[in-house]
Structure formats: structure tokens, C-alpha cells
Motif scaffolding. Structure first.
Motif, PDB file in Angstrom:
ATOM      1  N   ALA A 106      72.201  31.592  44.877  1.00  0.00           N
ATOM      2  CA  ALA A 106      73.658  31.473  44.685  1.00  0.00           C
ATOM      3  C   ALA A 106      74.001  30.176  43.947  1.00  0.00           C
ATOM      4  O   ALA A 106      74.919  30.145  43.116  1.00  0.00           O
ATOM      5  N   THR A 107      73.247  29.111  44.237  1.00  0.00           N
ATOM      6  CA  THR A 107      73.505  27.829  43.555  1.00  0.00           C
ATOM      7  C   THR A 107      73.208  27.968  42.061  1.00  0.00           C
ATOM      8  O   THR A 107      73.992  27.523  41.207  1.00  0.00           O
ATOM      9  N   ALA A 108      72.078  28.622  41.748  1.00  0.00           N
ATOM     10  CA  ALA A 108      71.741  28.824  40.328  1.00  0.00           C
ATOM     11  C   ALA A 108      72.820  29.654  39.646  1.00  0.00           C
ATOM     12  O   ALA A 108      73.210  29.382  38.508  1.00  0.00           O
ATOM     13  N   ALA A 109      73.319  30.666  40.344  1.00  0.00           N
ATOM     14  CA  ALA A 109      74.332  31.562  39.747  1.00  0.00           C
ATOM     15  C   ALA A 109      75.634  30.820  39.465  1.00  0.00           C
ATOM     16  O   ALA A 109      76.200  30.933  38.376  1.00  0.00           O
ATOM     17  N   ILE A 110      76.107  30.049  40.417  1.00  0.00           N
ATOM     18  CA  ILE A 110      77.422  29.412  40.231  1.00  0.00           C
ATOM     19  C   ILE A 110      77.337  28.277  39.197  1.00  0.00           C
ATOM     20  O   ILE A 110      78.333  27.959  38.536  1.00  0.00           O
ATOM     21  N   ARG A 111      76.137  27.726  39.018  1.00  0.00           N
ATOM     22  CA  ARG A 111      75.989  26.659  38.008  1.00  0.00           C
ATOM     23  C   ARG A 111      75.987  27.214  36.584  1.00  0.00           C
ATOM     24  O   ARG A 111      76.311  26.504  35.650  1.00  0.00           O
ATOM     25  N   ASP A 112      75.593  28.465  36.418  1.00  0.00           N
ATOM     26  CA  ASP A 112      75.468  29.011  35.054  1.00  0.00           C
ATOM     27  C   ASP A 112      76.833  29.521  34.581  1.00  0.00           C
ATOM     28  O   ASP A 112      77.122  30.713  34.590  1.00  0.00           O
ATOM     29  N   ARG A 113      77.670  28.584  34.155  1.00  0.00           N
ATOM     30  CA  ARG A 113      79.062  28.924  33.779  1.00  0.00           C
ATOM     31  C   ARG A 113      79.112  29.819  32.545  1.00  0.00           C
ATOM     32  O   ARG A 113      79.984  30.669  32.422  1.00  0.00           O
ATOM     33  N   LYS A 114      78.171  29.610  31.610  1.00  0.00           N
ATOM     34  CA  LYS A 114      78.201  30.374  30.359  1.00  0.00           C
ATOM     35  C   LYS A 114      77.956  31.864  30.662  1.00  0.00           C
ATOM     36  O   LYS A 114      78.716  32.728  30.227  1.00  0.00           O
ATOM     37  N   TYR A 115      76.921  32.126  31.446  1.00  0.00           N
ATOM     38  CA  TYR A 115      76.597  33.524  31.756  1.00  0.00           C
ATOM     39  C   TYR A 115      77.751  34.175  32.524  1.00  0.00           C
ATOM     40  O   TYR A 115      78.147  35.310  32.250  1.00  0.00           O
ATOM     41  N   PHE A 116      78.306  33.430  33.473  1.00  0.00           N
ATOM     42  CA  PHE A 116      79.406  33.943  34.289  1.00  0.00           C
ATOM     43  C   PHE A 116      80.590  34.353  33.398  1.00  0.00           C
ATOM     44  O   PHE A 116      81.125  35.461  33.512  1.00  0.00           O
TER      45      PHE A 116
END
Ligand SMILES: Cc1ncc(COP(=O)(O)O)c(C=O)c1O
Length: 348
Positions: free
Chosen positions: A247-257
Motif C-alpha cells: 500500500a505504501t508503494a502504491a500511494i507513493r506512485d502518484r504518476k501511475y495513480f
């Protein structure tokens, strides 16, 4: 004679959307994100060391709290990690509700709220939305210990504006929980209300905007005094090491989001327009699903015919919803399959 408490014995329990086993289906029934999670998530999972599994997890998930705090412009003590947004709802009911402390919310909305209320032996005040899903004025005067607003609302996809929710928070004597499970697809969120009001809790989910429904991760945003109280109620290790890393990796990847959300919003616009062309009444949605009214009262029939073709959408046998289908926004290919099948069913 049952071993269970009376209200558990009588309860039906929450009915989750159907999860079909096979792969060759069009699954638009449980509002999952149709795209995979960020590659950074898979990388983080691959780097997990056996030692991290041998030990208990960080009980508060501080790496995620810091990352979520940065994204939301608050400090980490405003964040509590949860085992999905549903975990926060359970924690909130256990924290604020009992036989004498009631819950209020507008209907139709997320059907888990009454299920959790029943577990707490807590009375519910259900105030119907009007046809446009405006905020009912009566919600301010219920004296509830917990008032919940699902925003964007499920299953309508409607959005109440922040100023109206600020007025509601101001008027209430109890807690206002704003369920923002779908807010990543909306034009604005209520983070500023958690900063302004000491009675506001915001629910966020990693299941929808971050494509992580299978991981079970969500979080609360609220003033530190509320977070400290909620922490007393949560399970000591409510989130696991693998989930914290992913979840930490996901929320950090703003571009992909942002790209992921952009694609879904574009498809939402196209799907809405195409459904309208087929004669369905489809209000604009702020979520990753649309609620389509079938005109004549044949939504169940349409739902069954779609299911026969392995196209799964959601039909609710509930007051005010029996003429509608809730359709998750899928990929272009999935949406095209749905539209093609609907055209055949509705027009021939
Ligand atoms: C309105 C609403 N709130 C909260 C949740 C909980 O989401 P999760 O537990 O997957 O984070 C859902 C899930 O579908 C939802 O629809």
C-alpha cells in the motif's frame, strides 16, 4: 437454543457482490479497478524478506502513515491504517455506537452500515435521499452519536459538496464519518474538513483508485485526538507487513495513480454517453460506477440476461433501486462488450 446473541442469530449478514470463479467473464459488479496496481507494488512485494514475515508487523504502519500524510497535506498523526475501509467502519461502530447511541445515514447507501449497527445493538435512523440525492436537511437533527455520509454515494455515484458537509459537521453533536471510498474518481475531497472539525473522520480505501481490493487496505484521516481514540479499538495488528509495503508503494506512485484515474474517468464519460444513447437514464457519476435506470421496470430481467452472457453487473432488490443497474466502469473492451449485449437486449 442458539449459542449466538439474539441479534446475531436473527441477522442475515452482509451480502458481498458475486465473485465468479472463471476468468473469461466481464466483471462489472463490485466496483474493482479494471487496471492492475502500480508496478511499484509488485516490486515492493518481491523485495519482502522472510525476516519481515517472521516478526509482527508495525502496529501502526508508520511508513504508510507518512506517505498518506504527505499526499493529503496533513501530519502522520492524522492517519490510521485499516484492513480495508470496512475495518474502519467496524472500528467506528465499536467506538461510537451501542444500545443508547444511535447511527444515522441517508438511504439508499452502502448496505454494510445497517449490518454493523445490528452487531452493536444500535438503532439506525435511515433518512431517504430525494430523487437528486441531495443532502437531507433532517440528517442534522437526529442526535446520533455517529452520522455517516457516503460521498460519492454508493450506489448512486452522486457527490455532495464540501460546504454542505462542513455545515453538517458544524451542526452535529456527534461524529460525522465521511465515507470517501470512491473519492479518487471525484473532482474534490473533504480532507480540509478533517483539519477544521474535531468531529470529522474521513474513510479512504486503497481498493478502488489504487487497484488493491485484494490486499485489504484503507485508512482514516481525522484529528489526532480522534485517531488516538480509534487506535484503542482497532485490533493490535490490523494490517500486515505485506499490505503495509504494497500500500505504501502504491500511494507513493502518484504518476501511475493519476494515469489510472484519468483512464477510468474518460471511460466513465464514454460509458455514460453510450448508455444514454441506448435509452437508459444515467445521471453523471463521481465514482467508478454508474447507476443506470432501465425505464420500464425490467432491470432484473436485463441483469439476468447479461449474467447468462457472463457479463456481471449489480442488481439491488431494494426499495428505489429495482429499476436500476449499477455498472462498474471497466476497460474500453469490457465496456464495449457490455454495451453490445445491452443493445441486443434492449433494442434487438
Ligand atoms: C461505500 C463503500 N465504503 C467502503 C467500502 C470498503 O472498501 P474496502 O474495505 O475494500 O476498502 C466499500 C467497498 O466496496 C464501499 O463501497
Amino acid at each position: 437454543m442458539s449459542y449466538f446473541r439474539k441479534n446475531i442469530e436473527k441477522a442475515k449478514g452482509y451480502e458481498p457482490g458475486f465473485q465468479p470463479g472463471q476468468n473469461n467473464i466481464v466483471k462489472l459488479n463490485t466496483n474493482e479497478n479494471p487496471y492492475p496496481p502500480s508496478p511499484a507494488v509488485l516490486k515492493a512485494l518481491a523485495q519482502i524478506k522472510p525476516e519481515q514475515l517472521r516478526r509482527y508487523p508495525d502496529p501502526k504502519g508508520d511508513s504508510f502513515r507518512l506517505a498518506a500524510a504527505k499526499v493529503n497535506g496533513v501530519s502522520a498523526d492524522y492517519i490510521m491504517c485499516c484492513n480495508g475501509g470496512d475495518d474502519l467502519l467496524t472500528i467506528a461502530f465499536r467506538s461510537f455506537c451501542d444500545k443508547k447511541r444511535i447511527v444515522a445515514y441517508s438511504v439508499p447507501t452502502y448496505s454494510l452500515y445497517p449490518v454493523l449497527a445490528n452487531l452493536q445493538n444500535c438503532k439506525t435512523i435511515e433518512i431517504p435521499f430525494d430523487n437528486e440525492f441531495n443532502l437531507p436537511a433532517r440528517l442534522a437533527g437526529t442526535n446520533a452519536a455517529l452520522t455517516i455520509i457516503c460521498n460519492p454515494n454508493a450506489p448512486s455515484g452522486s457527490l455532495i459538496n464540501i460546504d454542505e458537509l462542513a455545515s453538517l459537521a458544524d451542526e452535529l453533536s456527534g461524529i460525522l464519518l465521511i465515507d470517501e471510498a470512491y473519492v479518487d474518481f471525484a473532482k474534490e475531497n473533504c480532507t480540509r474538513l478533517a483539519k477544521e472539525f474535531d468531529n470529522v473522520i474521513i474513510l479512504r480505501s486503497m481498493s478502488k483508485g489504487y487497484s488493491l481490493a485484494g490486499l485489504r487496505f484503507g485508512y482514516a484521516i481525522a484529528q489526532p485526538a480522534l485517531i488516538t481514540g480509534l487506535m484503542k479499538v482497532k485490533d493490535s495488528y490490523n494490517i500486515d507487513t505485506i499490505a503495509i509495503e504494497a500500500a505504501t508503494a502504491a500511494i507513493r506512485d502518484r504518476k501511475y495513480f493519476k494515469e489510472n484515474i484519468g483512464k477510468i474517468k474518460a471511460e466513465r464519460t464514454r460509458l455514460t454517453e453510450q448508455l444514454r444513447k441506448l435509452g437508459l437514464d444515467v445521471p453523471d457519476s463521481s465514482a467508478n460506477f454508474v447507476l443506470a435506470k432501465c425505464g420500464t421496470d425490467n432491470a432484473r430481467e436485463v441483469y439476468e440476461k447479461l449474467t447468462q452472457q457472463n457479463i456481471y453487473v449489480r442488481y439491488f432488490d431494494l426499495h428505489g433501486l429495482t429499476d436500476r443497474l449499477r455498472i462498474t466502469v471497466g476497460t474500453k473492451e469490457q465496456n464495449d462488450k457490455l454495451l453490445c449485449a445491452l443493445k441486443e437486449i434492449l433494442i434487438g
